[in-house]
Design an enzyme around this catalytic site. Structure first.
Site, PDB file in Angstrom:
ATOM      1  N   LYS A 198      12.423  55.593 149.353  1.00 31.72           N
ATOM      2  CA  LYS A 198      11.995  56.912 148.881  1.00 31.72           C
ATOM      3  C   LYS A 198      10.816  56.766 147.915  1.00 31.72           C
ATOM      4  O   LYS A 198      10.596  55.679 147.364  1.00 31.72           O
ATOM      5  CB  LYS A 198      13.166  57.617 148.211  1.00 31.72           C
ATOM      6  CG  LYS A 198      13.755  56.823 147.059  1.00 31.72           C
ATOM      7  CD  LYS A 198      15.128  57.321 146.677  1.00 31.72           C
ATOM      8  CE  LYS A 198      15.619  56.596 145.437  1.00 31.72           C
ATOM      9  NZ  LYS A 198      17.066  56.661 145.268  1.00 31.72           N
ATOM     10  N   TYR A 235     -11.027  59.902 122.081  1.00 34.56           N
ATOM     11  CA  TYR A 235     -10.683  61.247 121.637  1.00 34.56           C
ATOM     12  C   TYR A 235      -9.916  61.209 120.328  1.00 34.56           C
ATOM     13  O   TYR A 235      -9.055  60.337 120.122  1.00 34.56           O
ATOM     14  CB  TYR A 235      -9.782  61.925 122.671  1.00 34.56           C
ATOM     15  CG  TYR A 235     -10.496  62.359 123.922  1.00 34.56           C
ATOM     16  CD1 TYR A 235     -11.570  63.255 123.859  1.00 34.56           C
ATOM     17  CD2 TYR A 235     -10.096  61.881 125.162  1.00 34.56           C
ATOM     18  CE1 TYR A 235     -12.219  63.655 125.023  1.00 34.56           C
ATOM     19  CE2 TYR A 235     -10.725  62.289 126.319  1.00 34.56           C
ATOM     20  CZ  TYR A 235     -11.786  63.170 126.249  1.00 34.56           C
ATOM     21  OH  TYR A 235     -12.413  63.565 127.386  1.00 34.56           O
TER      22      TYR A 235
HETATM   23  C1  LIG Z   1      17.779  55.603 144.853  1.00 33.35           C
HETATM   24  C2  LIG Z   1      19.130  55.455 145.347  1.00 33.35           C
HETATM   25  C3  LIG Z   1      19.698  54.199 145.556  1.00 33.35           C
HETATM   26  C4  LIG Z   1      19.036  52.912 145.136  1.00 33.35           C
HETATM   27  O1  LIG Z   1      19.206  52.732 143.760  1.00 33.35           O
HETATM   28  P1  LIG Z   1      18.635  51.425 142.988  1.00 33.35           P
HETATM   29  O2  LIG Z   1      19.181  51.526 141.645  1.00 33.35           O
HETATM   30  O3  LIG Z   1      17.154  51.573 143.023  1.00 33.35           O
HETATM   31  O4  LIG Z   1      19.104  50.276 143.757  1.00 33.35           O
HETATM   32  C5  LIG Z   1      20.928  54.133 146.165  1.00 33.35           C
HETATM   33  N1  LIG Z   1      21.591  55.259 146.518  1.00 33.35           N
HETATM   34  C6  LIG Z   1      21.098  56.488 146.289  1.00 33.35           C
HETATM   35  C7  LIG Z   1      21.898  57.687 146.687  1.00 33.35           C
HETATM   36  C8  LIG Z   1      19.867  56.642 145.686  1.00 33.35           C
HETATM   37  O5  LIG Z   1      19.375  57.859 145.437  1.00 33.35           O
END
Ligand SMILES: *Cc1c(COP(=O)(O)O)cnc(C)c1O
Length: 814
Positions: free
Chosen positions: A483, A709
């Site tokens: 993702k 700035y």
């Molecule tokens: C993002 C996510 C993961 C992975 O989590 P990590 O801590 O990055 O390993 C696993 N399950 C779900 C539902 C997630 O949203």
């Protein structure tokens, strides 16, 4: 190589189960995915912690491969191919290489050490190639598998070999010594790399020296610690810059962009200049010089050739090109072995189906040119290359052997015509010998963006993947979360690599992330964590698999799925066991069961939940209660619906901390990208992303003058300031400015002064010898994303995913 199976059987001490023992073998493979596998390939089914070649034998037989070295014959395949059954396929591969090597008796240089092996090998190849037909390890193929594969590349025309050997723990070098059996040894710099595999430095040195147990001479930097471990019977040829007892005495004088070496050897005293001034390059160059002295080269030849040494590019880089093209930039070499590797890489990384190869004349194959180019042609055809652009006087002559070939006598002639040739929607491998200057072609075809890039190390991703795989039970499946563009590291490219590694599932947050992966040709199943009901149509159309977390969502999905008359469409049921984000709660379960009972439209592919605090053992009781509730609810679903779905609850830190809860699958996220919240585990992961930029401008300001700035930095003394073209719009937090954070220039820290601007920031470089255009590291190996996150009071996830999409991603593989 041409050998018959009949001759190979005794070498491997194999039991032959097959029909055709006169079959001829002309190459060896361990990679089931290579398009170069053919009926004359001998496939070794290696068994590693993460992969088992036996699983692919069936597929390979379908693809026409018919000779296998195996530990057992997989189900029902007896009679369908020739099998050479051995105790251990890896040892068989090594024994095969050892026997093959012993048929040749030309000089072979063996190189080991901690640093510089590949560079010394590439430089020696360059320095000696005018006089020898050299076989050398491709890239850094120096491992227990890489070395035998390299050695098996020797042919009758070679008259000098250069192989490197790399080890990470004890008892590995004996094997490599037998396979390479070097006649000349070079010990490169011994640093601290890979120390964790050894008890102490002495053990490491002793192990490395085993490579040289049979050499006629060993070249090394004179050093008492090492000499104490040396077998006195081995003749050495040593150099030093401080010990007058060395055979060769070298004084190095560095200037701004080169180094002059003053050499004293026997009665001779002479000078050479090399175009480098860093310590590592100087040492590596001296090792090469030593070999040339040992080979009795005239010092004038040494001078001319060493003046032309060049930076060795060991990486295959993947870049975005113009008009929807992907470039694979390997513009620094063109020998036969590396060509094979590059073609495999092209296949594994291709984003577009159409494949073009831009190839220069090939050198040093050891073969007569007719034979060479028919082998190249064979390789190109078997790799299904759609178009070849051949550049060079020699290769042009063989134009008719290549598919859709355009030929040009020189790079300049090709560049003259480049406007007339269309490059679009294709993957282009650019592979040429150094003096063809294919980097000019790369720069014309490459998409232009500004100087800030996020470099992604694909090897590191593979390493981290294997690290976590090794923690899984053999039946546990693996979903990888890609993702948010693979946590900012590149959605498609990471997904492509993961499908190459055959993970079981990908996970994305939203439908459109999944759709772009499917459109780019990723065919792994993809779960969508947070499907909006407006996207259900698109999810179905693109064969994505939704996570269903509420009765409302289930109803909406069922409605569309029924309209489309779907049968058994895969869905994933999310249970809320304490995270309180998404998911069915205990009190909804009966309603859920009633809805799904006897439903034929959808099929519950998996049942999952998510842990809220798997990274923090302070909350271990809470996590255990989540797991317990998951067990209870999922069991109820399974019993009442009479289903057997994949169950999964662990994310990265869950994999490390709660191995008992692997169920049928785990969901790996941040760990793949090289980040762990456990200090010891962090050491075992490799850094994936390096955010880099350059210095745009340098100025000196006087005491009392201000920077940026709000005049938030006031100079207390004369200060040298460098401006870097990266700012908060690229994802660098403003909290990192005003002296809190720093960047790294020439391995030194440069503190950020004043506020971070939208597109730029300023740093103090008073103590750093740098100039405009120099490279700047914002994060990577140091400082790490983890360190930055801690300083900024956030988590690495936020830093990684904040890097804006306007920052170009460049992918490379070592
Ligand atoms: C993002 C996510 C993961 C992975 O989590 P990590 O801590 O990055 O390993 C696993 N399950 C779900 C539902 C997630 O949203």
């Amino acid at each position: 190589m041409t050998l018959s199976i009949r001759n190979i059987i005794p070498i491997l001490k194999a039991q032959f189960v097959g029909t055709n023992d006169i079959a001829i073998i002309d190459n060896v493979s361990i990679d089931s995915r290579s398009l170069q596998n053919s009926s004359s390939t001998l496939f070794f089914a290696l068994v590693g912690p993460n992969n088992d070649g036996h699983h692919y034998v069936n597929q390979l037989i379908e693809n026409g491969v018919s000779n296998f070295v195996v530990h057992y014959i997989p189900n029902n395949l007896k009679g369908k191919a020739n099998f050479l059954v051995v105790e251990n396929t890896m040892i068989a591969l090594q024994n095969f290489a050892t026997a093959y090597r012993s048929d040749f008796d030309f000089p072979i240089i063996g190189i080991t050490g901690s640093n510089g092996k590949t560079i010394i090998k590439e430089w020696l190849n360059f320095l000696l190639s005018p006089d020898y037909n050299i076989i050398r390890s491709p890239k850094s193929y120096n491992s227990q598998v890489g070395v035998p594969l390299s050695v098996l590349g020797i042919n009758e025309k070679h008259n000098l070999g250069i192989f490197e050997a790399g080890i990470s723990t004890i008892n590995e070098m004996d094997n490599l010594q037998k396979i390479i059996n070097p006649t000349i040894g070079i010990l490169s710099n011994i640093g601290s790399a890979h120390d964790e595999g050894f008890h102490d430095a002495g053990e490491k040195i002793k192990e490395k020296l085993k490579l040289f147990s049979n050499v006629e001479v060993l070249i090394l930097n004179k050093n008492r610690t090492i000499e104490a471990f040396l077998n006195p019977k081995i003749k050495t040829f040593t150099w030093s810059s401080d010990d007058g007892k060395a055979d060769v005495f070298v004084i190095a004088k560095e200037s701004s962009d080169k180094t002059e070496l003053k050499i004293t050897f026997e009665k001779l005293c002479f000078k050479i200049t090399i175009p480098f001034n860093d310590q590592a390059s100087i040492e590596n160059a001296i090792q090469c010089l030593m070999l040339m002295l040992y080979f009795k080269y005239d010092y004038e030849v040494i001078q001319t050739r060493m003046a032309q040494l060049y930076p060795v590019e060991m990486r295959l880089k993947v870049k975005n090109g113009n008009n929807n093209t992907t470039l694979i930039d390997d513009s620094y070499s063109s020998d036969f072995q590396p060509l094979k590797i590059a073609l495999d890489f092209l296949e594994s990384q291709k984003q577009y189906k159409k494949k073009t190869l831009i190839l220069s004349d090939i050198f040093q194959s050891g073969l007569v040119i007719e034979e060479l180019y028919s082998q190249v042609s064979h390789l190109i055809v078997s790799n299904k290359i759609n178009r070849v652009i051949a550049i060079g006087e020699t290769i042009s002559g063989f134009k008719n052997k290549f598919p859709n070939c355009l030929a040009f006598p020189s790079t300049a002639k090709f560049i003259d015509e480049i406007e007339k040739i269309s490059f679009e929607n294709e993957t282009i491998l650019i592979k040429g010998a150094r003096h063809f200057h294919f980097e000019e072609i790369v720069s014309l075809l490459e998409e232009k963006t500004h100087e800030t890039v996020l470099e992604i190390n694909l090897n590191a991703i593979s390493h981290n993947l294997n690290f976590f795989k090794s923690k899984l039970n053999s039946a546990t499946k693996l979903m990888v979360m890609v993702k948010a563009f693979g946590y900012g590291n590149g959605g498609f490219e990471v997904a492509k690599l993961l499908s190459h590694h055959k993970v079981d599932y990908l996970g994305v947050a939203f439908a459109d992330e999944g759709i772009s992966l499917k459109n780019a040709g990723i065919d792994l199943p993809i779960m969508v964590l947070n499907p909006e009901s407006t996207s259900f149509g698109a999810i179905i159309q693109h064969n994505l698999e939704p996570e269903i977390y509420s009765i409302k969502g289930l109803n909406a999905f069922l409605k569309i799925a029924e309209q489309k008359k779907l049968k058994h469409f895969p869905i994933h049921i999310k249970l809320d066991t304490g995270m309180h984000r998404l998911g069915f709660e205990e009190e909804n379960i009966d309603e859920l069961i009633a809805k799904l009972k006897d439903n034929k439209t959808v099929q519950v592919k998996s049942v999952l939940s998510h842990l809220a605090t798997s990274d923090d053992m302070k909350h271990i009781d809470f996590t255990l209660s989540q797991i317990k509730l998951f067990e209870k609810l999922s069991t109820k679903l399974m019993n009442e619906l009479q289903i057997n779905p994949i169950r999964h609850i662990l994310n990265t830190s869950g994999i490390s901390n709660f191995p008992q809860a692997q169920y049928d699958m785990v969901r790996l996220g941040i760990g793949l990208y090289g980040v762990s919240n456990d200090e010891d585990e962090q050491k075992l992961l490799e850094n994936v992303g390096t955010l880099k930029s350059i210095i745009s401008q340098i100025r000196t300001i006087e005491t009392g003058e201000s920077v940026g700035y709000g005049r938030r930095f006031l100079a207390e003394k004369q200060t040298k300031i460098a401006t870097i073209p990266i700012g908060y719009a690229d994802g660098i937090s403003r909290h990192w400015g005003n002296g809190v954070g720093y960047v790294v220039i020439k391995n030194k820290k440069a503190r950020i002064v004043g506020s971070v601007c939208m597109d730029m920031l300023m740093v103090d470089v008073s103590e750093i010898d740098c100039k405009e255009g120099n490279e700047v590291i914002i994060f990577g190996k140091s400082p790490t994303v983890g360190f930055m996150a801690k300083q900024l009071g956030t988590i690495p996830y936020e830093i990684m995913t904040s890097i804006s999409q306007r920052v170009k991603r460049v992918f490379f593989r070592e």
